[in-house]
Design a protein around this motif. Sequence first.
Motif, PDB file in Angstrom:
ATOM      1  N   THR A 103      45.551  47.554  52.209  1.00 35.86           N
ATOM      2  CA  THR A 103      44.322  46.683  51.077  1.00 35.86           C
ATOM      3  C   THR A 103      44.772  46.926  49.696  1.00 35.86           C
ATOM      4  OG1 THR A 103      43.062  48.314  50.815  1.00 35.86           O
ATOM      5  CG2 THR A 103      44.406  49.816  50.038  1.00 35.86           C
ATOM      6  N   VAL A 104      43.881  45.907  49.865  1.00 36.38           N
ATOM      7  CA  VAL A 104      43.838  45.132  48.262  1.00 36.38           C
ATOM      8  C   VAL A 104      43.036  44.869  47.551  1.00 36.38           C
ATOM      9  CG1 VAL A 104      44.005  42.693  48.944  1.00 36.38           C
ATOM     10  CG2 VAL A 104      45.402  43.247  46.946  1.00 36.38           C
ATOM     11  N   LEU A 105      42.931  45.528  45.817  1.00 34.67           N
ATOM     12  CA  LEU A 105      42.094  45.386  45.454  1.00 34.67           C
ATOM     13  C   LEU A 105      42.253  44.330  44.551  1.00 34.67           C
ATOM     14  CD1 LEU A 105      39.256  47.034  43.832  1.00 34.67           C
ATOM     15  CD2 LEU A 105      41.310  48.408  42.869  1.00 34.67           C
ATOM     16  N   VAL A 106      41.458  43.803  43.657  1.00 34.32           N
ATOM     17  CA  VAL A 106      41.647  42.355  42.692  1.00 34.32           C
ATOM     18  C   VAL A 106      40.243  42.427  42.258  1.00 34.32           C
ATOM     19  CG1 VAL A 106      40.662  41.243  44.893  1.00 34.32           C
ATOM     20  CG2 VAL A 106      41.695  40.085  42.814  1.00 34.32           C
ATOM     21  N   GLN A 107      40.906  42.662  40.693  1.00 39.15           N
ATOM     22  CA  GLN A 107      39.701  42.925  39.937  1.00 39.15           C
ATOM     23  C   GLN A 107      39.842  41.445  38.754  1.00 39.15           C
ATOM     24  OE1 GLN A 107      41.099  46.146  37.611  1.00 39.15           O
ATOM     25  NE2 GLN A 107      40.227  47.364  39.766  1.00 39.15           N
ATOM     26  N   LEU A 108      38.658  40.622  38.487  1.00 39.46           N
ATOM     27  CA  LEU A 108      37.873  39.269  37.726  1.00 39.46           C
ATOM     28  C   LEU A 108      38.466  40.440  36.302  1.00 39.46           C
ATOM     29  CD1 LEU A 108      35.383  37.615  40.051  1.00 39.46           C
ATOM     30  CD2 LEU A 108      38.150  37.557  39.401  1.00 39.46           C
ATOM     31  N   ALA A 109      39.221  39.483  35.237  1.00 35.29           N
ATOM     32  CA  ALA A 109      39.707  40.672  34.145  1.00 35.29           C
ATOM     33  C   ALA A 109      39.374  38.958  33.482  1.00 35.29           C
ATOM     34  CB  ALA A 109      40.963  40.616  34.233  1.00 35.29           C
ATOM     35  N   GLY A 110      39.691  38.913  31.858  1.00 37.36           N
ATOM     36  CA  GLY A 110      40.347  38.165  30.915  1.00 37.36           C
ATOM     37  C   GLY A 110      38.900  37.359  30.578  1.00 37.36           C
ATOM     38  N   GLU A 111      38.801  36.978  28.929  1.00 35.58           N
ATOM     39  CA  GLU A 111      37.745  35.679  28.768  1.00 35.58           C
ATOM     40  C   GLU A 111      37.112  35.388  30.136  1.00 35.58           C
ATOM     41  OE1 GLU A 111      38.954  33.593  25.905  1.00 35.58           O
ATOM     42  OE2 GLU A 111      39.546  35.021  25.066  1.00 35.58           O
ATOM     43  N   ALA A 150      38.763  31.252  44.266  1.00 36.73           N
ATOM     44  CA  ALA A 150      37.109  31.012  45.522  1.00 36.73           C
ATOM     45  C   ALA A 150      36.074  31.432  44.074  1.00 36.73           C
ATOM     46  CB  ALA A 150      36.977  31.521  46.085  1.00 36.73           C
ATOM     47  N   HIS A 151      36.569  32.880  43.629  1.00 37.97           N
ATOM     48  CA  HIS A 151      35.350  32.924  42.580  1.00 37.97           C
ATOM     49  C   HIS A 151      35.650  33.411  41.041  1.00 37.97           C
ATOM     50  CE1 HIS A 151      34.440  35.355  46.273  1.00 37.97           C
ATOM     51  NE2 HIS A 151      33.291  36.000  46.034  1.00 37.97           N
ATOM     52  N   GLY A 152      36.366  31.602  41.095  1.00 38.49           N
ATOM     53  CA  GLY A 152      36.462  31.392  39.408  1.00 38.49           C
ATOM     54  C   GLY A 152      38.326  32.086  39.028  1.00 38.49           C
ATOM     55  N   GLN A 171      36.313  35.707  32.588  1.00 38.07           N
ATOM     56  CA  GLN A 171      36.588  36.293  34.576  1.00 38.07           C
ATOM     57  C   GLN A 171      37.509  35.421  34.615  1.00 38.07           C
ATOM     58  OE1 GLN A 171      33.334  38.073  36.410  1.00 38.07           O
ATOM     59  NE2 GLN A 171      33.602  40.077  35.563  1.00 38.07           N
ATOM     60  N   GLN A 172      38.490  34.856  34.063  1.00 38.90           N
ATOM     61  CA  GLN A 172      39.561  34.017  34.533  1.00 38.90           C
ATOM     62  C   GLN A 172      40.808  34.558  35.342  1.00 38.90           C
ATOM     63  OE1 GLN A 172      39.050  30.159  34.230  1.00 38.90           O
ATOM     64  NE2 GLN A 172      37.279  30.742  34.458  1.00 38.90           N
ATOM     65  N   GLU A 173      40.656  35.552  35.276  1.00 38.68           N
ATOM     66  CA  GLU A 173      42.199  36.310  35.782  1.00 38.68           C
ATOM     67  C   GLU A 173      42.097  37.260  36.980  1.00 38.68           C
ATOM     68  OE1 GLU A 173      45.493  39.752  34.056  1.00 38.68           O
ATOM     69  OE2 GLU A 173      44.552  38.375  32.583  1.00 38.68           O
ATOM     70  N   GLY A 174      42.543  36.894  38.373  1.00 38.79           N
ATOM     71  CA  GLY A 174      42.256  37.977  38.909  1.00 38.79           C
ATOM     72  C   GLY A 174      43.659  39.000  39.550  1.00 38.79           C
ATOM     73  N   PHE A 196      44.738  36.244  45.753  1.00 35.79           N
ATOM     74  CA  PHE A 196      44.825  35.069  45.582  1.00 35.79           C
ATOM     75  C   PHE A 196      43.691  34.200  45.829  1.00 35.79           C
ATOM     76  CE2 PHE A 196      49.705  35.729  44.960  1.00 35.79           C
ATOM     77  CZ  PHE A 196      50.007  36.706  44.988  1.00 35.79           C
ATOM     78  N   ALA A 197      43.745  33.674  46.913  1.00 33.27           N
ATOM     79  CA  ALA A 197      42.414  33.131  47.535  1.00 33.27           C
ATOM     80  C   ALA A 197      41.302  33.068  47.845  1.00 33.27           C
ATOM     81  CB  ALA A 197      43.203  32.716  48.860  1.00 33.27           C
TER      82      ALA A 197
END
Length: 305
Positions: free
Chosen positions: A224-232, A267-269, A234-237, A262-263
């Motif tokens: 499993t992996v958890l990726v969170q959108l972060a930063g101004e 894909a989500h910005g 949400q430019q960072e995964g 990463f992909a």
Amino acid sequence: METPALAIPADLTTRPLAPGDEPAVTRVMAAQELADVGEVVIEEADIVADWRRPSHDVSARTIGVFDGDHLVGYAETSAHGRGDAAVDPAYRGRGIGTFLAHWMQDNARRHGSTVIGMPVPEGSPGDRLLTALGYRVRWTSWVLELPLGRAIQERPLPEGYAVRAAEPAEYPAVHTVIEDAFLEWSQRDRERYSDFVASVVERPGFEPWTLRVVTDPTGAVVGTVLVQLAGEEQQEGFVARLAVRRDQRGQGLAQVLLVDAFAQARAHGASRSTLSTDSRTGALSLYEKVGMEVTSVWVNRAIDL
């Protein structure tokens, strides 16, 4: 025995923190990070999710230092000898950091801990302060990023395996895979499932696509992996958690999950992907193999109580 009580400047006050103080804590931590490592890592959602954990008593485990109504310093402890603290850089040199370090020791001791430690950027004012107070290095951590525009190399899955978003019914299995893997090197009690739900599924910004799994030919969750959108904007995964079941390692599943994270982030910005790892895991080379580069080095400094 408790450490000697230390005074803060007479024009400042202290009190336990409470829900609602998360924005102020985030602001202080962000100011310190910007001064020490040149970028802001903390997200308000991190504080909100952490304080929502059923096992965490915010009022008993936190303290804020205030100049009037303005938070200028903060510290907290949690189980397993973990602490966090920050001081507004504009208020450095007034003894606030030393006061908070001693408060953390006393607070952790009162809650039964035999050690207290916290992460600080290597060579930072916080690192130098804790060194002077007798703290030792427990482990080293690295923050890595996949540079902007770097190609993501595909990784093949073994026959019959699949990578996809986790289904809600699989969340307990995801939690088990993470805890089994992390407890191979982390010296702490097993995380409660309710804490996992509060800090992951109920974290502000969580969406089902962010929690990914690899399943084996029987359909069982084995990674499993958890990726969170972060930063101004949400430019960072940010890859927050990555784990593969012990008996499934050696097949490249961790690399598959990373590449998928990463992909999905792109894909989500997100324009860049980041994560952190430490010397206890032995995983630094794994991340470098998929094209990531170290951007900052942190040390976890601790002292026995």
